[in-house]
Design an enzyme around this catalytic site. Sequence first.
Site, PDB file in Angstrom:
ATOM      1  N   GLU A   1      10.086  13.274  -4.223  1.00 40.88           N
ATOM      2  CA  GLU A   1      11.334  12.530  -4.090  1.00 40.88           C
ATOM      3  C   GLU A   1      11.685  11.875  -5.417  1.00 40.88           C
ATOM      4  O   GLU A   1      12.582  11.058  -5.492  1.00 40.88           O
ATOM      5  CB  GLU A   1      11.263  11.524  -2.949  1.00 40.88           C
TER       6      GLU A   1
ATOM      7  N   CYS B   1       8.132  11.908   1.883  1.00 36.56           N
ATOM      8  CA  CYS B   1       6.727  12.073   1.496  1.00 36.56           C
ATOM      9  C   CYS B   1       6.095  13.370   1.976  1.00 36.56           C
ATOM     10  O   CYS B   1       4.901  13.573   1.796  1.00 36.56           O
ATOM     11  CB  CYS B   1       5.911  10.900   2.016  1.00 36.56           C
TER      12      CYS B   1
ATOM     13  N   HIS C   1      -0.782  10.973   6.546  1.00 39.43           N
ATOM     14  CA  HIS C   1       0.001  10.384   5.473  1.00 39.43           C
ATOM     15  C   HIS C   1      -0.339   8.903   5.366  1.00 39.43           C
ATOM     16  O   HIS C   1      -0.563   8.235   6.363  1.00 39.43           O
ATOM     17  CB  HIS C   1       1.509  10.572   5.692  1.00 39.43           C
TER      18      HIS C   1
ATOM     19  N   ASN D   1       0.324   4.477  -2.526  1.00 43.61           N
ATOM     20  CA  ASN D   1       1.105   5.489  -1.825  1.00 43.61           C
ATOM     21  C   ASN D   1       1.709   6.458  -2.827  1.00 43.61           C
ATOM     22  O   ASN D   1       2.672   6.135  -3.514  1.00 43.61           O
ATOM     23  CB  ASN D   1       2.219   4.811  -1.011  1.00 43.61           C
TER      24      ASN D   1
END
Lengths: 138, 350
Positions: B81, B113, B235, B267
């Site tokens: 992204e 993600c 995730h 993250n």
Amino acid sequence: MATAPRFWRENPSRYNLVGIRCNSCGRYFFPRRAICPICHRKSVGKIEEVKLKGTGKIFSFTEVHDTLEELVLQKPYVVAMVEFDEGPKVTGQVIDCEASELQIGTPVRVTMRKLSEEGPSGIIHYGYKFVPVKEKAP
Amino acid sequence: MKVGIVSYGAYVPRYRITPDEIGKVWGVDGKSMSKGLMINCKSVPSPDEDTITISVEAARNMMRRCSVDPRDIGAIYVGSESHPYAVKPSGTIVAEAIGASPNLTVADYEFACKAGTAAIQTCMGLVGSGMVKYGVAIGADTSQGAPGDALEYSASAGGAAFLIGSEKMIATLDRTYSYTTDTPDFWRREGQMYPRHGGRFTGEPAYFKHVLSGARGLLERVGAEPKDYTYAIFHQPNGKFPTRVAKQLGFSDAQIKTGLLAPTIGNTYSGAVPLGLSAILDEARPGDRIFAVAYGSGAGSDAFDIKVTDEIDKYPRSKAPTVKELDSNLKFLDYATYAKFRGKILLGGE
Ligand SMILES: [Zn+2]
């Protein structure tokens, strides 16, 4: 704008270290050239394009404190003359380290990073820089 | 035809910052933030790194570990992204940098993600159908949270690349299942520097609903239970969410430990499940079964049933750095240096 095509033509060298080997004397040269500067005419037809392995050692280095505007976020940074295992020497930035961690002879390997940007809306130029190679503990 | 992972490579920048250091600037108790999120520190890219350089480094690490001719790669998909260009695919530069150009197809993927796992699914289809011999799927990001925003404590950088093929597979991709809905939990409009999110809305109706549905949908379809797996990875926007979702599904802490990188890396967005999967492949043994679920805001999940093969015993992992090795030799930054590195300081003349 005008520099985009010039950079683009050099991408094989900047991305993948494409140089030449003279099959008359066996020497490597980087970047690419049409004839061997040692053998001259004897090298015609004996020039082979090769990709250097990208490993070598620091031949000499300096820490840069005053720099171009585009590198201002990175200063102070290290610029070194690196001698590739195949022989040719190139100048490039050594990253992810402090100057105090380096010495002449420190082994390095090539990596690809941003070299510059033609402003916020222009082309981004990528190419080789060097990182010190940590010797694995025996 | 069986399709699987032939090789893989990871990359994480060496710089780190702690939530405590970020909290000091914004008048927030960073230590309790760190505990709540289960993030001890997060990775920070240097000013000359972006999604393209991270993808190139991961892809080169992947190629170092195998003897595949890069000209046999028929497709490269980069999921992120934070593609440096809005128009000009990151994959074009990756393809050139690993010597795969020009006889291949390239495209950039975007699904918050989970763009990297969407890339893996595409490669599974292309290889499985015989359209290409090898496909490369990359998930990488250099994500940003707005200064002072909750995301600033976790948004980090890193990525991993997978060579998908049908010969000499170190792990087979036995099944994949996706679950997708229209859920506005997190978004970034074209031209905006920082994303926006729905605060608490990002938890239950977004992450948990989609990860649980993706996981249960896959377990049902393959007729398996959590105890059938050696490793599981979910995730990880922080350390807390995947730990909780694993518990809800019936996976143990031991199963998720290896792939849980958020506590030390943060993250990494599109890089998160690909990096966690790399950390698992760094130590996996023949016969191990891996359960993986990626999540992307917007929203959707991609679940995978993966089986490690005997081939992994002959696979030269040590020709490129493991995730553990990439997560060592760290350099911690103060907030001022971090803000400079991430372009959060407005320079004169701009
Ligand atoms: Zn010569």
